[in-house]
Design a protein around this motif. Structure first.
Motif, mmCIF file in Angstrom:
data_model
loop_
_atom_site.group_PDB
_atom_site.id
_atom_site.type_symbol
_atom_site.label_atom_id
_atom_site.label_comp_id
_atom_site.label_asym_id
_atom_site.label_seq_id
_atom_site.Cartn_x
_atom_site.Cartn_y
_atom_site.Cartn_z
ATOM 1 N N TRP A 23 -14.825 -25.508 6.922
ATOM 2 C CA TRP A 23 -15.059 -26.122 5.614
ATOM 3 C C TRP A 23 -15.396 -27.606 5.772
ATOM 4 O O TRP A 23 -16.371 -28.094 5.197
ATOM 5 C CB TRP A 23 -13.824 -25.925 4.742
ATOM 6 N N ARG B 264 -11.254 -16.553 1.578
ATOM 7 C CA ARG B 264 -11.417 -17.953 1.977
ATOM 8 C C ARG B 264 -10.929 -18.891 0.870
ATOM 9 O O ARG B 264 -11.648 -19.180 -0.085
ATOM 10 C CB ARG B 264 -12.876 -18.240 2.332
ATOM 11 N N LEU C 57 -10.597 -22.016 9.391
ATOM 12 C CA LEU C 57 -11.275 -22.083 8.091
ATOM 13 C C LEU C 57 -11.364 -23.531 7.629
ATOM 14 O O LEU C 57 -12.413 -23.966 7.131
ATOM 15 C CB LEU C 57 -10.528 -21.243 7.052
ATOM 16 N N THR D 179 -14.186 -17.558 -2.541
ATOM 17 C CA THR D 179 -14.251 -16.091 -2.518
ATOM 18 C C THR D 179 -15.317 -15.520 -3.448
ATOM 19 O O THR D 179 -15.593 -14.317 -3.391
ATOM 20 C CB THR D 179 -12.890 -15.484 -2.903
#
Length: 263
Positions: free
Chosen positions: A256, A183, A252, A205
């Protein structure tokens, strides 16, 4: 590390307030502010001016704990503001805050809501708070918002710094859900000078949120003007808007943006 000097932050508090005043000179302050649901423009500006005065009192008194003043969080009494009254009131509060910050010097010790505990926190925070609320008022009026390159880059740096503090999981435990293998998000301002190195990588991560200024491959990349990137990370503009390019894992990015945010 901040990009601008303490004096420049003080200057920007005043300059951004003046730009904001020019936006509202003949404006209808009862217009709703879409980026601040439940507020109209007059209420937004009372919030900002109240925040200036709240910070000024903390710096002037070298407060060791937060003030009980809610700095205009209850805005129910300010639904029908007059620009001729509100404009000078805003300018007065901004000038008072800037003067008090200059007199204090950046390393003056006092209470801050995050680690650091010096006056420079309030100089930087309220320079960018004023920028973003200027954006709120400008966009609500249907006008174009732009930001100076140095100010915009430092605004994104500050957002990244505050959003990756270790304490963030105490305030927002739901942000732990962001962490996971692979990520990473990359933001690239396409309209800045090459030497500005206006690229940011958010790394999810590890065991904490991290960020760095770098040109680096990521799971998702977002490219656009510096102003657009600033508005996207502050959730003042949709990521999927004209002029913004998303490459890679858009889900993603959505996840986020759903979890992060302040200001």
């Amino acid at each position: 590390m901040s990009l601008l000097s303490h004096d420049r932050y003080c200057d920007e508090i005043v300059a951004q307030t003046e730009l904001l005043r020019s936006t509202i000179e003949d404006a209808d302050l009862t217009v709703p502010v879409p980026s601040c649901p439940g507020w109209n423009t007059g209420q937004l500006l009372r919030h900002l001016g109240g925040g200036h005065r709240w910070a000024e009192a903390i710096v002037r008194t070298r407060a060791a704990s937060p003030s009980s003043d809610k700095h205009f969080r209850d805005l129910s009494a300010y639904t029908d503001e007059d620009p001729a009254v509100l404009g000078p009131w805003l300018a007065e509060g901004a000038a008072q805050l800037a003067d008090t910050l200059r007199a204090a010097a950046p390393d003056a010790e006092l209470w801050t809501p995050v680690p650091g505990e010096t006056a420079k926190f309030y100089a930087r925070r309220f320079a960018h708070e004023t920028v973003i609320h200027r954006a709120d008022a400008t966009l609500a009026a249907g006008a174009e918002f732009t930001v100076d390159e140095e100010v915009g880059i430092d605004g994104l740096d500050e957002w990244m710094e505050l959003g990756s503090l270790p304490q963030i999981f105490e305030y927002h435990p739901e942000q732990r859900e962001l962490l996971g293998p692979g990520r990473t998000l990359h933001f690239h301002a396409t309209d800045t000078a090459p030497e500005a190195a206006a690229e940011w990588l958010v790394d999810l991560t590890g065991d904490a949120i991290a960020w760095r200024r770098t040109h680096e491959k990521a799971a998702v990349a977002v490219r656009g003007s510096l102003t657009d990137l600033l508005l996207v990370v502050y959730r003042r503009r949709p990521a999927r808007a004209d002029g913004i390019e998303i490459l890679g894992d858009g889900t993603l990015l959505d996840f986020w943006l759903e979890r992060v945010g302040f200001g």
